[in-house]
Design a protein around this motif. Structure first.
Motif, PDB file in Angstrom:
ATOM      1  N   SER A 485      -3.992  -1.872 -40.246  1.00  0.00           N
ATOM      2  CA  SER A 485      -2.531  -1.821 -40.147  1.00  0.00           C
ATOM      3  C   SER A 485      -2.025  -0.383 -40.133  1.00  0.00           C
ATOM      4  CB  SER A 485      -1.891  -2.600 -41.298  1.00  0.00           C
ATOM      5  OG  SER A 485      -2.279  -2.043 -42.557  1.00  0.00           O
ATOM      6  N   VAL A 486      -2.581   0.471 -40.992  1.00  0.00           N
ATOM      7  CA  VAL A 486      -2.161   1.879 -41.022  1.00  0.00           C
ATOM      8  C   VAL A 486      -2.641   2.606 -39.763  1.00  0.00           C
ATOM      9  CG1 VAL A 486      -2.351   4.072 -42.266  1.00  0.00           C
ATOM     10  CG2 VAL A 486      -2.128   1.939 -43.539  1.00  0.00           C
ATOM     11  N   SER A 487      -3.853   2.294 -39.326  1.00  0.00           N
ATOM     12  CA  SER A 487      -4.413   2.968 -38.147  1.00  0.00           C
ATOM     13  C   SER A 487      -3.630   2.635 -36.889  1.00  0.00           C
ATOM     14  CB  SER A 487      -5.888   2.587 -37.969  1.00  0.00           C
ATOM     15  OG  SER A 487      -6.668   3.043 -39.057  1.00  0.00           O
ATOM     16  N   ILE A 488      -3.170   1.394 -36.756  1.00  0.00           N
ATOM     17  CA  ILE A 488      -2.362   1.031 -35.586  1.00  0.00           C
ATOM     18  C   ILE A 488      -1.095   1.887 -35.540  1.00  0.00           C
ATOM     19  CG2 ILE A 488      -0.922  -0.800 -34.621  1.00  0.00           C
ATOM     20  CD1 ILE A 488      -3.055  -2.793 -35.470  1.00  0.00           C
ATOM     21  N   PHE A 489      -0.478   2.071 -36.695  1.00  0.00           N
ATOM     22  CA  PHE A 489       0.710   2.934 -36.763  1.00  0.00           C
ATOM     23  C   PHE A 489       0.377   4.351 -36.323  1.00  0.00           C
ATOM     24  CE2 PHE A 489       2.936   6.097 -39.375  1.00  0.00           C
ATOM     25  CZ  PHE A 489       4.241   5.900 -38.958  1.00  0.00           C
ATOM     26  N   LEU A 490      -0.736   4.909 -36.833  1.00  0.00           N
ATOM     27  CA  LEU A 490      -1.125   6.273 -36.473  1.00  0.00           C
ATOM     28  C   LEU A 490      -1.529   6.380 -35.006  1.00  0.00           C
ATOM     29  CD1 LEU A 490      -3.201   7.274 -39.634  1.00  0.00           C
ATOM     30  CD2 LEU A 490      -0.924   8.071 -38.990  1.00  0.00           C
ATOM     31  N   LEU A 528      -1.557  13.863 -43.736  1.00  0.00           N
ATOM     32  CA  LEU A 528      -0.332  13.698 -44.519  1.00  0.00           C
ATOM     33  C   LEU A 528      -0.095  12.231 -44.844  1.00  0.00           C
ATOM     34  CD1 LEU A 528       2.195  15.051 -45.697  1.00  0.00           C
ATOM     35  CD2 LEU A 528       3.318  14.696 -43.489  1.00  0.00           C
ATOM     36  N   THR A 529      -0.347  11.349 -43.895  1.00  0.00           N
ATOM     37  CA  THR A 529      -0.172   9.903 -44.128  1.00  0.00           C
ATOM     38  C   THR A 529      -1.114   9.404 -45.206  1.00  0.00           C
ATOM     39  OG1 THR A 529       0.503   9.578 -41.820  1.00  0.00           O
ATOM     40  CG2 THR A 529      -0.221   7.634 -43.044  1.00  0.00           C
ATOM     41  N   LEU A 551       1.775  -3.242 -48.590  1.00  0.00           N
ATOM     42  CA  LEU A 551       1.815  -2.071 -47.721  1.00  0.00           C
ATOM     43  C   LEU A 551       1.304  -2.399 -46.315  1.00  0.00           C
ATOM     44  CD1 LEU A 551       0.759   0.978 -49.917  1.00  0.00           C
ATOM     45  CD2 LEU A 551       2.913   0.638 -48.730  1.00  0.00           C
ATOM     46  N   SER A 552       0.286  -3.234 -46.250  1.00  0.00           N
ATOM     47  CA  SER A 552      -0.239  -3.625 -44.941  1.00  0.00           C
ATOM     48  C   SER A 552       0.817  -4.363 -44.134  1.00  0.00           C
ATOM     49  CB  SER A 552      -1.482  -4.509 -45.102  1.00  0.00           C
ATOM     50  OG  SER A 552      -2.504  -3.820 -45.809  1.00  0.00           O
ATOM     51  N   ILE A 553       1.535  -5.271 -44.788  1.00  0.00           N
ATOM     52  CA  ILE A 553       2.588  -6.024 -44.102  1.00  0.00           C
ATOM     53  C   ILE A 553       3.697  -5.085 -43.640  1.00  0.00           C
ATOM     54  CG2 ILE A 553       4.368  -7.788 -44.404  1.00  0.00           C
ATOM     55  CD1 ILE A 553       2.453  -9.218 -46.332  1.00  0.00           C
ATOM     56  N   LEU A 554       4.061  -4.126 -44.495  1.00  0.00           N
ATOM     57  CA  LEU A 554       5.113  -3.170 -44.134  1.00  0.00           C
ATOM     58  C   LEU A 554       4.717  -2.353 -42.901  1.00  0.00           C
ATOM     59  CD1 LEU A 554       6.312  -1.850 -47.625  1.00  0.00           C
ATOM     60  CD2 LEU A 554       7.554  -3.325 -46.036  1.00  0.00           C
ATOM     61  N   TYR A 555       3.468  -1.928 -42.849  1.00  0.00           N
ATOM     62  CA  TYR A 555       3.016  -1.142 -41.707  1.00  0.00           C
ATOM     63  C   TYR A 555       2.966  -1.985 -40.440  1.00  0.00           C
ATOM     64  CZ  TYR A 555       1.990   3.443 -43.620  1.00  0.00           C
ATOM     65  OH  TYR A 555       2.112   4.700 -44.134  1.00  0.00           O
ATOM     66  N   VAL A 556       2.628  -3.251 -40.582  1.00  0.00           N
ATOM     67  CA  VAL A 556       2.645  -4.132 -39.407  1.00  0.00           C
ATOM     68  C   VAL A 556       4.078  -4.289 -38.900  1.00  0.00           C
ATOM     69  CG1 VAL A 556       2.278  -6.496 -38.629  1.00  0.00           C
ATOM     70  CG2 VAL A 556       0.539  -5.372 -40.021  1.00  0.00           C
ATOM     71  N   ILE A 557       5.029  -4.451 -39.839  1.00  0.00           N
ATOM     72  CA  ILE A 557       6.436  -4.606 -39.460  1.00  0.00           C
ATOM     73  C   ILE A 557       6.948  -3.340 -38.768  1.00  0.00           C
ATOM     74  CG2 ILE A 557       8.773  -4.870 -40.379  1.00  0.00           C
ATOM     75  CD1 ILE A 557       7.572  -6.642 -42.587  1.00  0.00           C
ATOM     76  N   PRO A 561       7.784  -2.875 -33.662  1.00  0.00           N
ATOM     77  CA  PRO A 561       8.791  -2.291 -32.751  1.00  0.00           C
ATOM     78  C   PRO A 561       8.387  -0.923 -32.211  1.00  0.00           C
ATOM     79  CG  PRO A 561       9.530  -2.157 -35.028  1.00  0.00           C
ATOM     80  CD  PRO A 561       8.291  -2.999 -35.028  1.00  0.00           C
ATOM     81  N   LEU A 562       7.641  -0.165 -33.041  1.00  0.00           N
ATOM     82  CA  LEU A 562       7.176   1.146 -32.581  1.00  0.00           C
ATOM     83  C   LEU A 562       6.254   0.992 -31.383  1.00  0.00           C
ATOM     84  CD1 LEU A 562       6.984   4.234 -33.081  1.00  0.00           C
ATOM     85  CD2 LEU A 562       5.010   3.761 -34.550  1.00  0.00           C
ATOM     86  N   GLY A 563       5.327   0.041 -31.455  1.00  0.00           N
ATOM     87  CA  GLY A 563       4.400  -0.189 -30.355  1.00  0.00           C
ATOM     88  C   GLY A 563       5.100  -0.713 -29.114  1.00  0.00           C
ATOM     89  N   ALA A 564       6.044  -1.640 -29.317  1.00  0.00           N
ATOM     90  CA  ALA A 564       6.781  -2.184 -28.169  1.00  0.00           C
ATOM     91  C   ALA A 564       7.566  -1.080 -27.456  1.00  0.00           C
ATOM     92  CB  ALA A 564       7.722  -3.290 -28.632  1.00  0.00           C
ATOM     93  N   GLY A 565       8.205  -0.219 -28.257  1.00  0.00           N
ATOM     94  CA  GLY A 565       8.947   0.887 -27.664  1.00  0.00           C
ATOM     95  C   GLY A 565       8.031   1.881 -26.975  1.00  0.00           C
TER      96      GLY A 565
END
Length: 577
Positions: A485-490, A528-529, A551-557, A561-565
């Motif tokens: 979940s964190v890696s997808i965000f990064l 930093l993350t 935290l995993s759920i928060l990062y998925v949420i 939208p970040l990925g879609a954008g």
């Protein structure tokens, strides 16, 4: 000839280097100025740490030599260490860039002499690789000159300058000469994959040596006799070598300001640059023949009939693009060595750092295991729950660190370089190209998880931790969902960075990785993350598995939208690249 070599050098190295980017950022207003200042401060910090560590080594080396009355050996030791560093990085770099494909083929089609072509390649390797060795030689020379009172002698600086240039030129020339001779007389070795393997093996050796040195530094701070016992033995080996070949000791006297050694080194460098490099130029050009030749083989009629009758099945377009991107990484030494290889090597470095450290302290591994098992047996159920929590957390941190530092997301389009136009010309939707880049980056997060699970399983079996199989599976599951979940965000952040400002104008693939500012930004954001997450989970959130789930759920949420954008933006941006 020299002017032509310099022009070729500018083509080979890249049209945009780090210093050029920093200078140009100062012209882009407040944001560019802040960016440049920040990067300068980061570079200063890194250099200060490296200089400080090596200064400690060289100070200890001089004290050891002076204690035995052999301080006159310091110049020779300094040269040998610097030459070893240049030789190592030089072998890795030359193996990666000896043949760069279409760039070399284009230059060979121009009306250039072989000496000019090799001279340009030689200059690129010399400037890129010799800087580390010369920097180390500078530090050790200052230590020696200060303690011997030579800093007021002008000949000391002349001897330093001539020595640094001469042994650097010699080291790089020997590397090229070895490659040229081997590939010239053994055409069967002219394979890109073979050079990739050589570069990979050398990088693994470097990481193992780094792990040993890292453990050595830790021991040296707690053991005052470390320098005498460990470094001293290495210096004694160098002393024994120098006594058998006294000419090296005589030449190293140039650092003391002796005229004859200075002249000898100056003559040696000139002969290599202006005589030997042009002389072996023809052999170098001939050694490139066969790297990219397409060879066909006539098959028998029976084999042809078998091929005709065989069912031909094609995979999906996505699969073809994914395989293409994967192979581009694996078969290019510069991409593989500066990215995915780290996923496999980081656990090795980590284990070596601790393993060698324990061995060097003289403690018994069996004794350590018994002591550890005894302490584990005394823990309360609450303590064991905390261990489960921290194990999942630390494991996830290592996975995030290894996976994102593979630099696949932050060089998604920079790796393509000029071939990006070929990729865009294919009858493929742009959104599919972007999704392939995303899943390729995510692949190494999965590989990092597999590597970490194997390490945890080995520790679970060796240390005999009193966890049930269900507990172990739960720990691994928490580690996987949190790290993914964190890696997808990064990954989305890193791909944003590279999509906004891709580095596509390069001839040497190293420029897309080592000389790419996007990689630096990715490393800083990832570190930093990780630090913020660790501080948040350790000091703010309750130390329970539910914290990791939340935290995993928060990062998925956040990532959704970040990925879609990003996918919408990347599809439009790709049209303008």
């Amino acid at each position: 000839m020299i002017s032509m070599i310099l022009k070729l050098y500018k083509i080979l190295v890249t049209n945009e280097n780090v210093f050029t980017q920093i200078r140009e950022n100062f012209k882009k207003g407040p944001k560019g100025i802040i960016k440049s200042i920040f990067l300068i401060l980061v570079a200063i910090y890194i250099f200060c740490v490296m200089i400080g560590m090596y200064y400690l080594y060289m100070s200890g080396t001089y004290n050891y030599l002076a204690g035995n009355g052999n301080q006159h050996m310091m110049p020779f030791v300094s040269m040998m260490v610097a030459v070893a560093v240049i030789m190592f990085f030089g072998f890795t770099s030359v193996a990666s860039s000896y043949y760069t494909g279409k760039g070399d083929e284009f230059l060979m089609s121009l009306p250039l002499t072989p000496g000019q072509f090799l001279g340009a390649k030689f200059t690129v390797s010399f400037i890129a690789d010799a800087i580390f060795g010369v920097g180390m030689f500078t530090i050790s020379s200052i230590v020696y000159g200060y303690n011997e009172g030579l800093l007021v002698n002008p000949l000391f600086y002349l001897g330093f300058l001539v020595s640094a240039i001469s042994f650097s030129v010699t080291a790089v020339f020997v590397i090229y000469l070895l490659f040229i001779l081997i590939l010239y007389f053994v055409p069967a070795l002219r394979k890109k994959k073979l050079l990739t393997g050589v570069a990979t093996v050398l990088l693994i050796l470097f990481c193992m040596c780094y792990g040993f040195m890292n453990s050595s530094v830790s021991i040296s701070f707690s053991n005052p006799e470390f320098v005498s016992e460990k470094i001293g033995s290495s210096i004694d080996m160098i002393f024994e070598f120098s006594s058998k070949v006294p000419v090296f000791m005589y030449i190293s006297g140039a650092l003391n300001g002796k005229i004859i050694p200075i002249l000898i080194l100056a003559a040696l460098g000139c002969v290599e640059l202006f005589v030997l490099v042009p002389l072996v130029g023809k052999m170098y050009v001939k050694s490139l023949n066969g790297f990219s030749d397409e060879k066909t083989k006539k098959i028998s009629s029976e084999k042809a009939e078998e091929v005709i009758k065989k069912d031909v099945r094609s995979g999906s377009v996505f699969h073809a693009l994914f395989v293409r991107d994967f192979r581009n990484i694996v078969r290019e030494p510069a991409f593989f060595a500066n990215g995915p290889l780290f996923v496999y090597l980081f656990p090795v470095i980590f284990l070596l750092s601790f393993g060698i450290g324990f061995i060097a302290t003289g403690e018994s591994i069996d004794g350590l295991l018994v002591s550890f098992r005894t302490k584990i047996a005394k823990l309360t159920p609450e303590d064991l729950n905390s261990i489960k929590y921290y194990t999942a957390l630390i494991g996830a941190a290592f996975v995030i660190f290894c996976g994102t530092f593979a630099n696949l997301a932050t060089t998604s389009f920079s790796r393509e370089g000029k071939s990006l136009n070929d990729l865009k010309a294919m009858p493929v939707k742009f959104d599919m190209i972007v999704k392939v880049k995303f899943w390729h980056a995510l692949l190494y997060i999965g590989i990092s998880n597999i590597v970490m699970i194997n390490i945890m399983a080995a520790a679970y079996a060796i240390l005999k931790i009193p966890f049930s199989l269900t507990d172990f599976i739960a720990i691994c599951f928490m580690m996987v969902i949190f790290s993914v979940s964190v890696s997808i965000f990064l990954i989305f952040i890193d791909m944003f960075i590279d999509t906004i400002n891709p580095k596509l104008n390069w001839e040497n693939p190293i420029a897309a990785t080592k000389q790419n500012f996007n990689v630096l930004w990715s490393m800083l954001i990832s570190m930093l993350t990780i630090v913020i997450l660790l501080l948040l989970i350790i000091f703010v959130l309750p130390k329970k598995m539910i914290s990791i789930v939340i935290l995993s759920i928060l990062y998925v949420i956040i990532s959704a939208p970040l990925g879609a954008g990003y996918f919408r933006y990347a599809e439009k941006r790709l049209q303008d690249m």
